[in-house]
Design an enzyme around this catalytic site. Sequence first.
Site, mmCIF file in Angstrom:
data_model
loop_
_atom_site.group_PDB
_atom_site.id
_atom_site.type_symbol
_atom_site.label_atom_id
_atom_site.label_comp_id
_atom_site.label_asym_id
_atom_site.label_seq_id
_atom_site.Cartn_x
_atom_site.Cartn_y
_atom_site.Cartn_z
ATOM 1 N N LEU A 134 0.808 -1.219 0.000
ATOM 2 C CA LEU A 134 0.000 0.000 0.000
ATOM 3 C C LEU A 134 0.842 1.270 0.000
ATOM 4 C CD1 LEU A 134 -2.907 -0.797 2.473
ATOM 5 C CD2 LEU A 134 -3.104 -0.164 0.093
ATOM 6 N N LEU A 136 -7.916 7.457 0.040
ATOM 7 C CA LEU A 136 -7.199 6.629 -0.929
ATOM 8 C C LEU A 136 -6.491 5.473 -0.253
ATOM 9 C CD1 LEU A 136 -5.734 5.928 -3.626
ATOM 10 C CD2 LEU A 136 -4.013 7.642 -2.973
ATOM 11 N N SER A 137 -6.640 4.274 -0.791
ATOM 12 C CA SER A 137 -5.874 3.108 -0.387
ATOM 13 C C SER A 137 -6.091 2.801 1.100
ATOM 14 C CB SER A 137 -4.397 3.325 -0.731
ATOM 15 O OG SER A 137 -3.684 2.126 -0.658
ATOM 16 N N ALA A 138 -5.045 2.908 1.929
ATOM 17 C CA ALA A 138 -5.261 2.730 3.361
ATOM 18 C C ALA A 138 -6.252 3.772 3.877
ATOM 19 C CB ALA A 138 -3.938 2.843 4.118
#
Length: 403
Positions: free
Chosen positions: A18, A153-155
Amino acid sequence: MRRSSSTLNRLIGAVAGLVLAAAGAITLATPAQAATLTQVTGFGSNPGNLAMYAYRPDNLPANSPAVVLLHGCTQNASGYFANSGWQKYADQWKFALIVAQQPSGNNANSCFNFFEAGDTARGQGEALSIKQMVDHAKANFGVNGSRVYVSGLSAGGAMSAVMLATYPDVFAAGSIIAGIPYRCATSMVNAFSCMNPGADKTPAAWGDLVRGAYSGYTGPRPRVAIWHGTSDTTVTPLNGTESRDQWTNVRGLSQTPTSTSSLPGNTSLEVYGNDEVRLYRVSGMGHGTPVDPGSGAEQCGTAGAYFLDTICSTYRDALFFGLNGGGTGPTPTATPTATPTPTPTTPPTCVTASNYAHVAAGRAYQSGGYAYANGSNQQMGLYNTFYTTALKQTAPNYWVIGC
């Protein structure tokens, strides 16, 4: 309690997939106005030990909306604020931004701890810290408590799902970009497997995880937009589909879209229910926030590592949140029609066409740039030739979405 050094060392490997753009590679653009992104201290007990930053455009009216932004791993608040494009629309449409930041002391890669039980439960850890940021903004910035939204976003996308699940009474809607379903990951070990290859559960099983986050809650649930690149190998595209399953189930919707459309940047949009859940699939895009640099009305952001030049997701999310002029979404101006109880003797007529064609044929009408089905007044999406909707006629001049 903060993580032990051994735990942090293991986290370096567990969340390596990530890791996003290094904070040093991202610079904060100078705002056109005097307003700047400013750190806020003393916003609560802050059990998750997060940092709070806020952006309030010049001449921000009282009772304005607010959007909480959650960055990805190795990013920081100023970098995500500068490159995601949110400042442009905050200045244009006058809403506040609350940007949370994860220090490296919590997580070696500055990822929000979306896989730690103590940080993803209501009233605990990082989730509570983010909620306290919202409380501070309502008390001190005059933010409208019924118009608070979250995007990450993402994490940060996974943490956005956490906030929507644990605090449905705080957030009216949210956006999950390249994230995973709520409570897919409950440890460092399965965080990795949730990211890739992903986990496949039934919609009901995913929905139960959200319902369990605030047991006994019977109020309204947030609307949710999900973004995923079809070539994302860090957080596989399966997660976009499974997130769709989770949030449609929470809202009691079918997993069959009520409309589909093609957008710029090789993007397809699936709409579920009455525009309650959206799934954007960006063809060929990898892992990152979709941006579209430029000065056009629908353009935003700065391209770079994990800010990918495809389509301005921020513009679409701002419209989905209803930030472009007040309210929680477009409101039809036509007078609602009472629901009839027809008893058709022949199969109902079903027509699939663009929203523009539906309006031209008299099956729908347009208001405020959106199309609405005649009779039922169901919102069909934007009034243009790109949005396609299936409409079923159930009575004279009475149409509903879906065939």
